[in-house]
Design an enzyme around this catalytic site. Structure first.
Site, PDB file in Angstrom:
ATOM      1  N   LYS A 286       2.553  10.025   8.076  1.00 31.65           N
ATOM      2  CA  LYS A 286       1.848   9.578   9.285  1.00 31.65           C
ATOM      3  C   LYS A 286       2.458  10.170  10.564  1.00 31.65           C
ATOM      4  O   LYS A 286       2.190  11.315  10.868  1.00 31.65           O
ATOM      5  CB  LYS A 286       1.758   8.050   9.307  1.00 31.65           C
ATOM      6  CG  LYS A 286       0.880   7.533   8.141  1.00 31.65           C
ATOM      7  CD  LYS A 286       0.210   6.199   8.387  1.00 31.65           C
ATOM      8  CE  LYS A 286      -0.947   5.975   7.423  1.00 31.65           C
ATOM      9  NZ  LYS A 286      -0.651   5.193   6.222  1.00 31.65           N
TER      10      LYS A 286
ATOM     11  N   ASP B 180       9.269   2.634   1.553  1.00 33.82           N
ATOM     12  CA  ASP B 180       8.091   3.380   1.993  1.00 33.82           C
ATOM     13  C   ASP B 180       7.934   3.124   3.496  1.00 33.82           C
ATOM     14  O   ASP B 180       7.468   2.066   3.910  1.00 33.82           O
ATOM     15  CB  ASP B 180       6.855   2.914   1.213  1.00 33.82           C
ATOM     16  CG  ASP B 180       5.610   3.713   1.600  1.00 33.82           C
ATOM     17  OD1 ASP B 180       5.665   4.468   2.598  1.00 33.82           O
ATOM     18  OD2 ASP B 180       4.576   3.558   0.919  1.00 33.82           O
TER      19      ASP B 180
ATOM     20  N   PHE C 293       0.855  -1.185   0.000  1.00 32.04           N
ATOM     21  CA  PHE C 293       0.000   0.000   0.000  1.00 32.04           C
ATOM     22  C   PHE C 293       0.884   1.226   0.000  1.00 32.04           C
ATOM     23  O   PHE C 293       1.715   1.393   0.886  1.00 32.04           O
ATOM     24  CB  PHE C 293      -0.925   0.028   1.219  1.00 32.04           C
ATOM     25  CG  PHE C 293      -1.833   1.232   1.205  1.00 32.04           C
ATOM     26  CD1 PHE C 293      -2.931   1.278   0.363  1.00 32.04           C
ATOM     27  CD2 PHE C 293      -1.577   2.333   2.015  1.00 32.04           C
ATOM     28  CE1 PHE C 293      -3.762   2.401   0.320  1.00 32.04           C
ATOM     29  CE2 PHE C 293      -2.404   3.457   1.984  1.00 32.04           C
ATOM     30  CZ  PHE C 293      -3.493   3.490   1.133  1.00 32.04           C
TER      31      PHE C 293
HETATM   32  C1  LIG Z   1      -0.818   5.449   4.787  1.00 34.93           C
HETATM   33  C2  LIG Z   1       0.235   5.046   3.850  1.00 34.93           C
HETATM   34  C3  LIG Z   1       0.502   5.766   2.667  1.00 34.93           C
HETATM   35  C4  LIG Z   1      -0.363   6.905   2.201  1.00 34.93           C
HETATM   36  O1  LIG Z   1      -0.356   7.995   3.065  1.00 34.93           O
HETATM   37  P1  LIG Z   1      -1.489   9.132   2.906  1.00 34.93           P
HETATM   38  O2  LIG Z   1      -1.078  10.175   3.901  1.00 34.93           O
HETATM   39  O3  LIG Z   1      -2.793   8.495   3.194  1.00 34.93           O
HETATM   40  O4  LIG Z   1      -1.413   9.636   1.499  1.00 34.93           O
HETATM   41  C5  LIG Z   1       1.571   5.365   1.891  1.00 34.93           C
HETATM   42  N1  LIG Z   1       2.342   4.320   2.243  1.00 34.93           N
HETATM   43  C6  LIG Z   1       2.128   3.607   3.369  1.00 34.93           C
HETATM   44  C7  LIG Z   1       3.034   2.483   3.716  1.00 34.93           C
HETATM   45  C8  LIG Z   1       1.055   3.936   4.201  1.00 34.93           C
HETATM   46  O5  LIG Z   1       0.818   3.209   5.296  1.00 34.93           O
END
Ligand SMILES: *Cc1c(COP(=O)(O)O)cnc(C)c1O
Length: 396
Positions: free
Chosen positions: A244, A215, A130
């Site tokens: 986050k 990520d 994700f």
């Molecule tokens: C939540 C998340 C995103 C996206 O972040 P947003 O602030 O919702 O755009 C991308 N990568 C990972 C691993 C995430 O958990």
């Protein structure tokens, strides 16, 4: 008219928070919830942390926003602190995780372009990954539930199985730019990269002149007890997306890179109107102040170990429902033997415990990083009480 004023893209539940304090949320009608979801790993310091709220209030009254046309003493200062504490030499600030991922993808493509290899544009990404909801980020996952109806998506991604090193290496060809991977998949179900897998990807990047893009939007920023999850593996990325927890609830993200990997990102190649404005920087500084204090990360590790132990001890008492515990630090997952969404809803509606479901029928447990043992005891109490009375639906 039947569409709601808020575009109905979320199946929202009945919890309607209006106030928060530490690890607790309070609903419209005064109900109190133990928040072990933290806005999905965002509220690293819990709710209404005095250092964070004061920093935001003071900065809002001083200078909230100026254009990136001007010099940014605030941005320079926070970027320098991140550079001093990570592998990175340079930082681009964004407003969200998906934008940080976009910047990471662009930085990777530009690197090969700057090297005279524009054909090296494909990032190998992983199933159940994700990376966010922009067109670029949904192109970087092969999950139908996020992609259906939004085609045509962006070319330049190839998909391998998570934790399958051989499979990932087999996809390398003349067009490969690098790999993009979460060290611990969050939405995918707290699936942790094996040591062999992540170090193997790093090694392949070094051998083939590819970029390792991590990520760490969910697993980074103290959540595992390390500042960043890749520290658990003894490797560093070339490029990394963060968000986050970095703003503790203020919308803030960042793309970090080495000088070499960012060589293509020269003036005019990228931008953001809000990205890195003084208000966002004040929030980022405040989080970092607390997170870099002596003992903060050690406490995450200690509380993570306690919580994990307590969860493991609880499993045999409810082994019709609970299967196993996974994850690291305060990024934990409880794998269920039935639908995790249904149990998350049950614990929320009947026991005022907030958790998040994820892939593979995993219940994500993502408390604020500032919890103490009393919160752990309360969580375990609520979980085991819920498990005692919970009856999974027959078709789960
Ligand atoms: C939540 C998340 C995103 C996206 O972040 P947003 O602030 O919702 O755009 C991308 N990568 C990972 C691993 C995430 O958990």
């Amino acid at each position: 008219m039947t569409i709601t004023p808020l575009m109905p893209v979320y199946p929202r539940c009945g919890v309607r928070p209006v106030r928060g304090e530490g690890a607790y949320l309070f609903g419209e009608d005064g109900q109190q919830y133990l928040d072990f979801a933290s806005g999905i790993a965002v509220n690293a310091l819990g709710h209404a942390h005095p250092h964070l709220t004061k920093a935001i209030a003071e900065q809002a009254a001083t200078l909230m926003h100026v254009s990136n046309l001007y010099g940014s003493p605030q941005g320079e200062h926070l970027a320098q602190r991140l550079v001093d504490n990570t592998f990175a030499d340079t930082v681009f600030f964004t407003n969200s995780g998906a934008e940080a991922v976009e910047c990471a993808i662009k930085t990777a493509r530009r690197y090969h372009f700057a090297n005279g290899n524009p054909q090296r544009h494909t990032l190998i990404t992983f199933d159940t990954a994700f990376h966010g909801r922009t067109l670029g980020a949904i192109s970087a996952t092969n999950q139908a539930k996020m992609r259906d109806g939004f085609e045509p998506l962006l070319p330049g991604f190839a998909y391998a199985k998570f934790n399958d090193l051989e499979g990932a290496l087999a996809l390398i060809d003349d067009n490969t730019a690098g790999f993009m991977v979460e060290p611990i998949q969050g939405e995918g179900g707290i699936r942790q990269a094996s040591h062999e897998f992540l170090t193997g990807l790093r090694k392949a990047c070094d051998e083939h002149g590819l970029l390792l893009v991590l990520d760490e939007v969910q697993c980074g920023y103290g959540r595992t007890g390390k500042f960043f999850a890749h520290e658990l593996y003894g490797i560093t990325p070339d490029i990394m997306s963060v968000a986050k927890g970095i703003g503790g609830g203020f919308p803030l993200g960042a793309c970090l890179a080495t000088e070499e990997a960012a060589k293509g990102m020269v003036a005019g190649t990228h931008g953001s109107t809000y990205g890195g404005n003084p208000l966002a920087m004040a929030a980022g500084e405040a989080i970092l102040d607390v997170m870099l204090e002596d003992g903060f990360l050690e406490n995450v590790t200690a509380m993570g170990d306690r919580l994990r132990q307590a969860l493991e001890q609880m499993i045999p008492n409810h082994d019709h429902l609970f299967d196993s515990v996974r994850g690291t630090g305060l990024m934990l997952g409880l794998k269920l033997k039935s639908d995790s969404r249904a149990f998350v809803a049950f614990a929320r509606d009947n026991h005022n415990l907030l958790l998040v479901s994820a892939g593979e029928n995993v219940v994500r447990i993502l408390p604020p990083l500032v919890i103490d043992e009393s919160h752990i005891a309360e969580c375990i109490d609520k979980l085991s009480t819920a498990a005692r009375v919970y009856v999974p639906a027959a078709d789960d």
